[in-house]
Design a protein around this motif. Structure first.
Motif, mmCIF file in Angstrom:
data_model
loop_
_atom_site.group_PDB
_atom_site.id
_atom_site.type_symbol
_atom_site.label_atom_id
_atom_site.label_comp_id
_atom_site.label_asym_id
_atom_site.label_seq_id
_atom_site.Cartn_x
_atom_site.Cartn_y
_atom_site.Cartn_z
ATOM 1 N N UNK A 27 -1.922 2.507 -55.517
ATOM 2 C CA UNK A 27 -3.241 2.152 -56.042
ATOM 3 C C UNK A 27 -4.066 1.315 -55.071
ATOM 4 N N UNK A 28 -3.472 0.893 -53.954
ATOM 5 C CA UNK A 28 -4.204 0.080 -52.994
ATOM 6 C C UNK A 28 -4.494 -1.320 -53.495
ATOM 7 N N UNK A 29 -3.696 -1.794 -54.443
ATOM 8 C CA UNK A 29 -3.910 -3.100 -55.059
ATOM 9 C C UNK A 29 -3.046 -4.130 -54.360
ATOM 10 N N UNK A 30 -3.658 -5.199 -53.873
ATOM 11 C CA UNK A 30 -2.910 -6.265 -53.234
ATOM 12 C C UNK A 30 -2.326 -5.838 -51.910
ATOM 13 N N UNK A 31 -1.474 -6.661 -51.402
ATOM 14 C CA UNK A 31 -0.853 -6.406 -50.108
ATOM 15 C C UNK A 31 0.597 -5.960 -50.256
ATOM 16 N N UNK A 32 1.070 -5.894 -51.493
ATOM 17 C CA UNK A 32 2.473 -5.597 -51.727
ATOM 18 C C UNK A 32 3.303 -6.863 -51.815
ATOM 19 N N UNK A 33 2.707 -7.985 -51.411
ATOM 20 C CA UNK A 33 3.427 -9.259 -51.454
ATOM 21 C C UNK A 33 2.724 -10.260 -52.352
ATOM 22 N N UNK A 34 1.775 -9.782 -53.145
ATOM 23 C CA UNK A 34 1.062 -10.676 -54.042
ATOM 24 C C UNK A 34 -0.146 -11.331 -53.404
ATOM 25 N N UNK A 35 -0.484 -10.927 -52.176
ATOM 26 C CA UNK A 35 -1.635 -11.512 -51.500
ATOM 27 C C UNK A 35 -2.946 -11.025 -52.106
ATOM 28 N N UNK A 36 -4.031 -11.726 -51.816
ATOM 29 C CA UNK A 36 -5.328 -11.337 -52.382
ATOM 30 C C UNK A 36 -5.875 -10.070 -51.734
ATOM 31 N N UNK A 37 -6.739 -9.396 -52.455
ATOM 32 C CA UNK A 37 -7.480 -8.282 -51.885
ATOM 33 C C UNK A 37 -8.903 -8.396 -52.377
ATOM 34 N N UNK A 38 -9.833 -7.906 -51.595
ATOM 35 C CA UNK A 38 -11.248 -7.991 -51.935
ATOM 36 C C UNK A 38 -11.614 -6.809 -52.822
#
Length: 116
Positions: free
Chosen positions: A27-38
């Motif tokens: 889904x392209x959500x987050x970084x896979x490590x819980x990091x933020x995404x814009x």
């Protein structure tokens, strides 16, 4: 001054690393490590549902809803990855948009919404 937006969504998982990687990959959500995404600016619905609602599974306390820009392309990509994508013309609403539903590997319901 009040709330200006949602700063995060946190939930328990049996395998947080695997689940984070699944959301990032599919889904392209987050970084896979819980990091933020814009995220893109747009509508966000905050709506408590009655405990008896059948809008999402009774044994789940929440359902994620993600805005998407091309529901057909994302659905095809998810299906190719072996993820069951459910659509129902009754869910689609003129002036609101189109919807599809999936579940993550831990069974959490996810609604995909392409706004009109």
């Amino acid at each position: 001054m009040g709330v200006t937006g949602i700063g995060g969504f946190f939930f328990r998982a049996h395998d947080p690393e695997m689940l984070g990687a699944w959301y990032a990959e599919h889904l392209g959500v987050g970084s896979g490590t819980g990091g933020p995404w814009q995220t893109a600016a747009g509508p966000l619905v905050f709506a408590p549902f009655p405990a008896t609602s059948d809008y999402f599974p009774e044994d789940r306390g929440f359902m994620l809803n993600f805005r998407v820009d091309d529901l057909d392309a994302l659905s095809a990509r998810l299906t190719a990855a072996g993820i069951d994508v459910v659509t129902n013309p009754d869910w689609d609403m003129p002036g609101v948009g189109r919807f599809a539903r999936i579940h993550d590997p831990e069974g959490n319901p996810i609604e995909l919404w392409q706004p009109d």
